[in-house]
Design a protein around this motif. Sequence first.
Motif, mmCIF file in Angstrom:
data_model
loop_
_atom_site.group_PDB
_atom_site.id
_atom_site.type_symbol
_atom_site.label_atom_id
_atom_site.label_comp_id
_atom_site.label_asym_id
_atom_site.label_seq_id
_atom_site.Cartn_x
_atom_site.Cartn_y
_atom_site.Cartn_z
ATOM 1 N N ARG A 1 0.896 -1.128 0.059
ATOM 2 C CA ARG A 1 -0.032 -0.151 0.180
ATOM 3 C C ARG A 1 1.059 1.356 -0.091
ATOM 4 N NH1 ARG A 1 -2.966 -2.722 3.798
ATOM 5 N NH2 ARG A 1 -1.990 -1.381 5.562
ATOM 6 N N THR A 2 1.939 1.021 0.843
ATOM 7 C CA THR A 2 3.009 2.441 0.960
ATOM 8 C C THR A 2 3.351 2.725 -0.528
ATOM 9 O OG1 THR A 2 3.073 1.970 3.221
ATOM 10 C CG2 THR A 2 4.849 3.473 2.081
ATOM 11 N N VAL A 3 3.904 1.757 -1.070
ATOM 12 C CA VAL A 3 4.389 1.634 -2.334
ATOM 13 C C VAL A 3 3.625 2.287 -3.303
ATOM 14 C CG1 VAL A 3 5.565 0.347 -4.400
ATOM 15 C CG2 VAL A 3 6.544 -0.226 -2.122
ATOM 16 N N ALA B 1 3.801 10.249 -9.233
ATOM 17 C CA ALA B 1 3.337 10.309 -10.548
ATOM 18 C C ALA B 1 2.342 11.686 -10.567
ATOM 19 C CB ALA B 1 2.358 9.204 -10.908
ATOM 20 N N GLU B 2 1.670 12.193 -9.637
ATOM 21 C CA GLU B 2 0.847 13.204 -9.620
ATOM 22 C C GLU B 2 1.462 14.529 -9.695
ATOM 23 O OE1 GLU B 2 -2.377 12.160 -6.833
ATOM 24 O OE2 GLU B 2 -3.025 10.859 -8.261
ATOM 25 N N SER B 3 2.699 14.505 -9.116
ATOM 26 C CA SER B 3 3.446 15.654 -8.783
ATOM 27 C C SER B 3 4.114 16.338 -10.318
ATOM 28 C CB SER B 3 4.470 15.409 -7.964
ATOM 29 O OG SER B 3 4.161 14.981 -6.824
ATOM 30 N N THR C 1 7.401 16.310 -1.105
ATOM 31 C CA THR C 1 6.375 16.931 -0.044
ATOM 32 C C THR C 1 5.039 15.694 -0.018
ATOM 33 O OG1 THR C 1 5.519 18.656 -1.249
ATOM 34 C CG2 THR C 1 6.950 19.191 0.129
ATOM 35 N N ARG C 2 4.732 15.428 -1.202
ATOM 36 C CA ARG C 2 3.526 14.495 -0.985
ATOM 37 C C ARG C 2 3.926 13.063 -0.606
ATOM 38 N NH1 ARG C 2 -0.355 15.103 -6.145
ATOM 39 N NH2 ARG C 2 -0.571 17.275 -6.333
ATOM 40 N N VAL C 3 4.977 12.644 -0.686
ATOM 41 C CA VAL C 3 5.485 11.382 -0.227
ATOM 42 C C VAL C 3 5.586 11.234 1.306
ATOM 43 C CG1 VAL C 3 7.557 9.930 -0.054
ATOM 44 C CG2 VAL C 3 6.765 10.675 -2.323
#
Length: 180
Positions: free
Chosen positions: A43-45, A53-55, A63-65
Amino acid sequence: LRRDGREFPIELSLSSWREDGAIFFGAIIRDITQRRAAELRERTVHEVSRAIAESETFLDGVTRVVEPVCQAMGWQLGDTWLFDRRLERLHCIQYSDIQGRTGSDFESLTRGLKFKAGDGLPGRVYAQQGPVAVLDLAASVCLARPASRDARGRGSGRAWPVWSGTGGTGAEGRGVPVRG
């Protein structure tokens, strides 16, 4: 419960049958700790991959990670630090409290800190160019945040470097997510 008193996840299968007029019951208990850990990693991966991908930019991706990693690890806090070449200091560009609390003394202190390479947990990661773990934050002299009453009970800290390979806006492009 384990022998040491810790709880662990199980899978329980129950069955019953009749034999010679008597009713029997059976139970199979499986420790599914490893399965749960593998599911969490998967799930984390997925969440990290989706965030990247959305960045639109490297920093946006970094920051999204932080939040999915914090959630997966059960961490309350996550910070992102960036090295500014002009100032030769790391500064906090993101502070995430997974429980949504904002405006704490600890957050204010964290956002105001600047670290040289080698100083504090972010500076150690930057200088060593590799991950660093601090098992007891309260006893560590590397953190520079012990004065905050909000820092109590933070437990352990882990940090790792994220490399972009490019600079930009006076930053070296090295973000360091830190569990504070």
